[in-house]
Design an enzyme around this catalytic site. Structure first.
Site, short mmCIF file in Angstrom:
data_model
loop_
_atom_site.label_atom_id
_atom_site.label_comp_id
_atom_site.label_asym_id
_atom_site.label_seq_id
_atom_site.Cartn_x
_atom_site.Cartn_y
_atom_site.Cartn_z
CB SER A 78 6.62 -10.37 -2.87
OG SER A 78 6.31 -11.28 -3.89
N1 SAH Z 1 6.95 -15.94 -3.56
C1 SAH Z 1 8.12 -15.15 -3.89
C2 SAH Z 1 7.89 -14.26 -5.08
C3 SAH Z 1 8.04 -15.01 -6.31
S1 SAH Z 1 8.10 -14.09 -7.80
C4 SAH Z 1 8.59 -14.38 -2.68
O1 SAH Z 1 8.39 -14.85 -1.58
O2 SAH Z 1 9.21 -13.33 -2.82
C5 SAH Z 1 7.16 -15.21 -8.79
C6 SAH Z 1 7.78 -16.55 -9.05
O3 SAH Z 1 6.81 -17.31 -9.78
C7 SAH Z 1 9.02 -16.52 -9.92
O4 SAH Z 1 10.07 -17.15 -9.24
C8 SAH Z 1 8.62 -17.31 -11.17
O5 SAH Z 1 9.67 -18.08 -11.71
C9 SAH Z 1 7.48 -18.17 -10.65
N2 SAH Z 1 6.55 -18.66 -11.67
C10 SAH Z 1 6.10 -18.05 -12.80
N3 SAH Z 1 5.23 -18.83 -13.46
C11 SAH Z 1 5.11 -19.97 -12.74
C12 SAH Z 1 4.36 -21.18 -12.89
N4 SAH Z 1 3.56 -21.39 -13.96
N5 SAH Z 1 4.48 -22.14 -11.96
C13 SAH Z 1 5.30 -21.97 -10.87
N6 SAH Z 1 6.03 -20.86 -10.67
C14 SAH Z 1 5.94 -19.87 -11.58
#
Ligand code: SAH
Length: 230
Positions: A78
């Site tokens: 992010s």
């Molecule tokens: N928190 C991260 C950003 C993550 S992007 C950071 O610090 O940069 C979003 C993430 O959510 C992705 O890795 C994706 O695989 C995950 N994701 C999507 N759907 C999900 C679900 N149902 N349960 C858990 N993770 C999920």
């Protein structure tokens, strides 16, 4: 000095610039977020977490640009300003226990780990969860637990949480996550349809268990993927 180890001075300058940009973004988006500045604790956490450790070594300096970046598996790390904003919206106390959905590379989890007592983070993509777990451990974040699973289920064994942060966007607020928020708890979650602009929503549950929602900034997250129909 190799290409993969840029000098410390360059990184620390890039980090200072990033902190200034986050502060400027906070002022500019005040009408959306209701917060013209983020807490000293949040800004200190943003200054302390080595963001370059969470991206590919070739992107070390780019890690401090105020943009989201690709981390493979079609996922992203992010934007720093969004990480700071969402952390701030949780109003964390040092004794708090936080649930994160969407570990990704683990960067947001590390920022939360600086602000709260314990972080429980769930990621659906196993290689990402495994890598984030190893990385957080090697950086000394012993107060983060990463689990491979479906965030729509939350983390029942550890519920209720003082705060919940969702870093992938569902179409509506998952009721399970509301249930796993304690009375007095706060949630930050992007809500919207797949590939459309989403809205960052702050959810609070009062002492009586009444839930209120406050819609804020337009944001763009990857979709929260459901394993089963909900
Ligand atoms: N928190 C991260 C950003 C993550 S992007 C950071 O610090 O940069 C979003 C993430 O959510 C992705 O890795 C994706 O695989 C995950 N994701 C999507 N759907 C999900 C679900 N149902 N349960 C858990 N993770 C999920």
């Amino acid at each position: 000095m190799s290409f993969f180890t840029p000098d410390k001075e360059k990184l620390s300058k890039a980090r200072d610039r990033l902190l200034e940009e986050i502060a400027a973004n906070a002022r500019e988006t005040k009408n959306w977020t209701g917060r013209a500045r983020f807490s000293d604790a949040v800004m200190a956490a943003m200054a302390h977490v080595p963001r370059h450790e969470f991206v590919d070594p070739k992107d070390t300096v780019a890690a401090y640009v105020n943009r989201p970046q690709s981390i493979g598996h079609g996922q992203t790390i992010s934007q720093p300003y969004i990480v700071a904003l969402m952390s701030d919206l949780l109003d964390l106390e040092p004794t708090d226990r936080v649930l994160e959905i969407g570990t990704g590379c683990g960067y947001q989890a590390a920022v939360l780990a600086e602000l709260a007592a314990r972080v429980y983070s769930i990621e659906t993509v196993k290689p990402l969860a495994d890598q984030a777990r190893r990385r957080l451990k090697s950086l000394g974040y012993d107060n983060v637990e990463v689990s491979t699973g479906d965030g729509f289920d939350g983390w029942l064994d550890q519920a209720p949480f003082d705060a919940v942060i969702v870093t992938a966007a569902p179409e509506r607020i998952p009721q399970t996550l509301i249930q796993q928020l304690r009375p007095g708890g706060r949630m930050a979650i992007p809500i919207g349809r797949v590939h459309e602009t989403q809205t960052l929503v702050r959810v609070t549950k009062d002492a009586e268990g009444n839930v209120s929602e406050q819609a804020g900034l337009p944001v763009a997250f990857v979709p929260m993927v459901a394993k089963k129909f909900r």
